[in-house]
Structure formats: structure tokens, C-alpha cells
Motif scaffolding. Structure first.
Motif, short mmCIF file in Angstrom:
data_model
loop_
_atom_site.label_atom_id
_atom_site.label_comp_id
_atom_site.label_asym_id
_atom_site.label_seq_id
_atom_site.Cartn_x
_atom_site.Cartn_y
_atom_site.Cartn_z
N VAL A 17 47.52 106.62 -18.09
CA VAL A 17 48.59 106.25 -17.16
C VAL A 17 49.75 105.67 -17.96
O VAL A 17 49.60 104.62 -18.61
N GLY A 18 50.89 106.35 -17.90
CA GLY A 18 52.05 105.96 -18.72
C GLY A 18 52.19 106.96 -19.86
O GLY A 18 51.31 107.05 -20.72
N ALA A 19 53.28 107.74 -19.84
CA ALA A 19 53.44 108.84 -20.80
C ALA A 19 54.51 108.51 -21.83
O ALA A 19 55.27 109.37 -22.26
N GLY A 20 54.57 107.23 -22.22
CA GLY A 20 55.54 106.83 -23.24
C GLY A 20 54.99 107.06 -24.63
O GLY A 20 54.10 107.90 -24.84
N GLY A 25 50.51 109.63 -27.17
CA GLY A 25 49.66 109.70 -28.36
C GLY A 25 48.18 109.63 -28.00
O GLY A 25 47.35 110.36 -28.56
N ILE A 26 47.83 108.76 -27.05
CA ILE A 26 46.42 108.63 -26.64
C ILE A 26 45.94 109.94 -26.00
O ILE A 26 44.85 110.44 -26.30
N ALA A 27 46.80 110.51 -25.14
CA ALA A 27 46.44 111.79 -24.50
C ALA A 27 46.22 112.87 -25.56
O ALA A 27 45.25 113.64 -25.49
N GLN A 28 47.10 112.92 -26.52
CA GLN A 28 47.00 113.94 -27.58
C GLN A 28 45.68 113.82 -28.35
O GLN A 28 44.98 114.80 -28.59
N VAL A 29 45.34 112.59 -28.73
CA VAL A 29 44.13 112.36 -29.53
C VAL A 29 42.88 112.72 -28.72
O VAL A 29 41.95 113.35 -29.23
N CYS A 30 42.87 112.37 -27.44
CA CYS A 30 41.71 112.70 -26.59
C CYS A 30 41.60 114.22 -26.44
O CYS A 30 40.49 114.78 -26.55
N ILE A 94 42.78 105.05 -19.02
CA ILE A 94 43.43 104.21 -20.03
C ILE A 94 44.88 103.99 -19.59
O ILE A 94 45.67 104.93 -19.53
N GLU A 95 45.18 102.76 -19.24
CA GLU A 95 46.52 102.42 -18.76
C GLU A 95 47.41 102.07 -19.95
O GLU A 95 47.05 101.22 -20.78
N ALA A 96 48.54 102.78 -20.06
CA ALA A 96 49.50 102.53 -21.15
C ALA A 96 50.92 102.53 -20.58
O ALA A 96 51.83 103.15 -21.14
N LEU A 146 41.52 98.62 -24.57
CA LEU A 146 41.47 99.59 -25.67
C LEU A 146 42.86 99.59 -26.26
O LEU A 146 43.77 100.24 -25.74
N HIS A 147 43.04 98.79 -27.28
CA HIS A 147 44.38 98.56 -27.84
C HIS A 147 44.59 99.47 -29.03
O HIS A 147 44.20 99.16 -30.16
N PHE A 148 45.21 100.63 -28.75
CA PHE A 148 45.51 101.60 -29.80
C PHE A 148 46.73 101.13 -30.58
O PHE A 148 47.54 100.34 -30.08
N PHE A 149 46.88 101.65 -31.77
CA PHE A 149 48.06 101.36 -32.58
C PHE A 149 48.89 102.63 -32.72
O PHE A 149 48.34 103.74 -32.68
N GLY A 150 50.19 102.48 -32.80
CA GLY A 150 51.07 103.64 -32.80
C GLY A 150 51.64 103.93 -34.19
O GLY A 150 51.79 103.00 -34.98
N PRO A 151 51.98 105.17 -34.49
CA PRO A 151 51.74 106.37 -33.69
C PRO A 151 50.24 106.70 -33.62
O PRO A 151 49.60 106.80 -34.67
N VAL A 152 49.74 106.85 -32.39
CA VAL A 152 48.29 106.97 -32.17
C VAL A 152 47.66 108.12 -32.98
O VAL A 152 46.58 107.92 -33.55
#
Ligand SMILES: NC(=O)c1ccc[n+]([C@@H]2O[C@H](COP(=O)([O-])OP(=O)(O)OC[C@H]3O[C@@H](n4cnc5c(N)ncnc54)[C@H](O)[C@@H]3O)[C@@H](O)[C@H]2O)c1
Length: 303
Positions: A17-20, A25-30, A94-96, A146-152
Motif C-alpha cells: 500500500v503506497g506506490a512511492g 521497490g518492495i513490490a518489485q522485490v516481491c 505491507i503498508e508504505a 518490516l522496515h525496508f531500506f531504499g532503494p529496496v
């Protein structure tokens, strides 16, 4: 129920949730790990930007031989949409979305209503306590960070944060899920503002910003110092420009609001840059200036 072994995660569905910057990046990795992904946002232009950014990133990774499938195959696993309804089928949510407490509280209440009981409900928040978000739901035991770091797609670290009421099994399963995604989980056993990595970074960034604001050193010299003297892969101003100074300012404001003044600069330099539109790499100007092809250059005040 999400699987216990890494193989058990294959075929699962993820809603981001949230495509910033982070959500894309999270969507891409999944998707690159074979999962079916829905990427949701309230803004169609944000979704369009996310799609373009994911395509560019996948093509770059493919060009370096770091993708086992074609960019199109990975892209085809992602549905881009304006609704939260895919929450009903998701194993992982995953809310982002923006770093704003009211917004996230509303989202968590709604996602909790839509989600299946066994789904894990995670936030990528940088600074908001997970326990506060969990309190907006009827099932705080399935809420965690789930605190990802960017660029994911490039960064290997994810903090997995346990809220006060997080089920220990969901916590462990989430750390396994992060390993399945090819990342390294850092388990944060207690939910405190800024978690672990941002507290440590914020302490360094606070000092760096104040030294620059007081005219003691330039951002580029300080960044070079941290790279060469301390072995950081990037200096604090490079990191902040990449993350977005608007996001940094929101994090600072939140940390102040919960009494963590020791983690934020005394100077208002970051806020002033944000007010001038200098919000970092994404707009080509922040502490540094960026050429159209993304090269970083020292800021010069010629306007
Ligand atoms: N930028 C970083 O380096 C970084 C690192 C770790 C964590 N985070 C956290 O990740 C989250 C997102 O940060 P970002 O940098 O990607 O921000 P961003 O501004 O790039 O993206 C945020 C997105 O959220 C969308 N949004 C706003 N309201 C929404 C709603 N109700 N439903 C769905 N989408 C909504 C916006 O349209 C925007 O596309 C924040 O909580 C931030 O603190 C950021």
C-alpha cells in the motif's frame, strides 16, 4: 497460513500500500521472487511513476545479469490499482504510504477489516511505533514492522520490528519471509521510536546537519570523511538526499513529537531546504545538485 519454510512462501500474495519510492521497490522485490503482488495507491500518477520506475530498475538489473527472468515476466506479476480490496486475498500486507500517523492509523483500521485472519499486517514506517498502529486494529498480534531500506532492490537490510502485542510466531515467520526475499532481517525485539537503525543514523545525521548549518564543514567534505574515515558506503547527506529530505523532515517532526529531541538537529536546515523544494535526488536538488543523468554535484548557490 503463511509457510514456515522458505519454500512455503512460494505462491503467496502480497499487497503493498503506497506506490512511492519504497512501495514500488518492495513490490518489485516481491515480484522478482515469484510472488503475486498488488501495488495500491490513491494517486494514479504515483502508480504510473511506480510502473515506469520498476521497468527501468528491472531493465538495469537485467543488463547487469542480476535478473533470472525477463523484466516483463516480473512486471506481469504486479497489478497496479487504486483500491485496497486485494487485501482480502493477501498473505502479506505491507503498508508504505506517507509517514503520517493519522493516515497510517486509518489505513491500518481499514486493512485489518479487509484482511484474512491469518494475513500479516506490516508497516514500513521509519519512526512511528508499531504498537500505536496495531492499536487501530482488532488484531494487534498480526501487526509488526518490516522496515525496508531504499532503494529496496539494492539494499540488503530489513528491520523486523516486534510491537508490544506481536505474536512471536508471526515475528519469526516474518524474519523468514525477509530471508526468502533475499534480504537480511535485523530483529528489533522492542518497539521504540526510530527502531534501531534510524536512531543510530539520526544521531549521526543530527550532528552532520548542525556542523554544516554552523558553517564548520561542507556536505561533500563531511560525506567524503564518513566514507574514507569510517568506511560508510555513502555519507549521511548522500543517504538523506536518496531517502528524500521531505521524508527526513517528517521523521524529525515525529521524533520531536514523541520527545526524542536528542535524535534531531538543533538547526532547521532540513526544513528550510524542503520549503525551497530541495527535497533530494528525486527532484534533482537537495544537499547536492543532480544532473539529468543522475550525477551528484556539490550545491552552488547560483540559483
Ligand atoms: N524514503 C526512504 O528511504 C524510506 C526508508 C524506509 C522507510 N520509509 C518509509 O516508507 C514510507 C513511504 O516512504 P516513501 O519514501 O516511499 O514516500 P513517497 O512519498 O515516495 O510515497 C508515499 C506514497 O504513499 C501514497 N499514499 C498517500 N496516501 C495513501 C493512501 N491513503 N493509500 C495508499 N497510498 C497512499 C502517496 O500517493 C505516495 O505515492 C514512509 O512511512 C517512510 O517513512 C522511507
Amino acid at each position: 497460513m503463511a509457510g514456515r519454510t522458505q519454500d512455503g512462501f512460494a505462491g503467496q500474495r502480497v499487497l503493498v500500500v503506497g506506490a512511492g519510492f519504497m512501495g514500488a521497490g518492495i513490490a518489485q522485490v516481491c515480484a522478482a521472487r515469484g510472488l503475486r503482488v498488488s501495488l495500491g495507491d490513491v494517486s494514479q500518477p504515483a502508480l504510473d511513476r511506480a510502473r515506469a520506475g520498476i521497468v527501468a530498475s528491472l531493465q538495469k538489473l537485467a543488463g547487469k545479469g542480476q535478473l533470472t527472468e525477463s523484466p516483463q515476466t516480473v512486471l506481469d506479476r504486479i497489478d497496479f490499482g487504486l483500491a485496497l480490496s486485494p487485501a482480502a486475498e493477501a498473505d502479506w500486507i505491507i503498508e508504505a504510504a506517507l509517514e503520517n500517523l493519522e493516515l497510517k492509523l486509518k489505513l491500518f483500521a481499514e486493512l485489518d477489516r479487509l484482511a484474512r485472519p491469518e494475513a500479516v499486517l506490516a508497516s514500513n514506517t521509519s519512526s512511528i511505533p508499531i504498537t500505536r498502529l496495531a492499536a487501530a486494529t482488532a488484531h494487534p498480534e498480526r501487526v509488526l514492522g518490516l522496515h525496508f531500506f531504499g532503494p529496496v532492490p539494492l539494499m540488503g537490510l530489513v528491520e523486523v520490528v516486534k510491537g508490544q502485542n506481536t505474536d512471536p510466531e508471526a515475528f519469526e515467520r516474518s524474519a523468514e519471509f525477509i530471508r526468502f526475499l533475499g534480504k537480511t532481517p535485523v530483529k528489533v525485539a522492542r518497539d521504540i521510536p526510530g527502531f534501531v537503525m534510524n536512531r543510530v543514523f539520526s544521531a549521526a545525521f543530527r550532528e552532520a546537519v548542525d556542523l554544516v548549518a554552523e558553517g564548520v564543514v561542507s556536505p561533500e567534505d563531511l560525506d567524503a570523511g564518513m566514507r574514507l574515515g569510517y568506511g560508510w558506503a555513502a555519507g549521511p547527506f548522500e543517504i538523506a538526499d536518496n531517502a528524500g529530505l521531505d521524508t527526513c523532515a517528517l521523521i524529525n517532526r515525529f521524533l520531536v513529537s514523541v520527545g526524542e529531541k536528542n535524535l534531531t538537529p538543533r538547526s532547521d536546515l532540513v526544513e528550510r531546504l524542503v520549503a525551497q523544494g530541495r527535497v533530494g535526488r528525486k527532484v534533482g536538488k537537495g544537499f547536492y545538485r543532480y544532473t539529468p543523468d543522475g550525477k551528484r554535484q556539490p550545491w552552488r548557490d547560483e540559483g
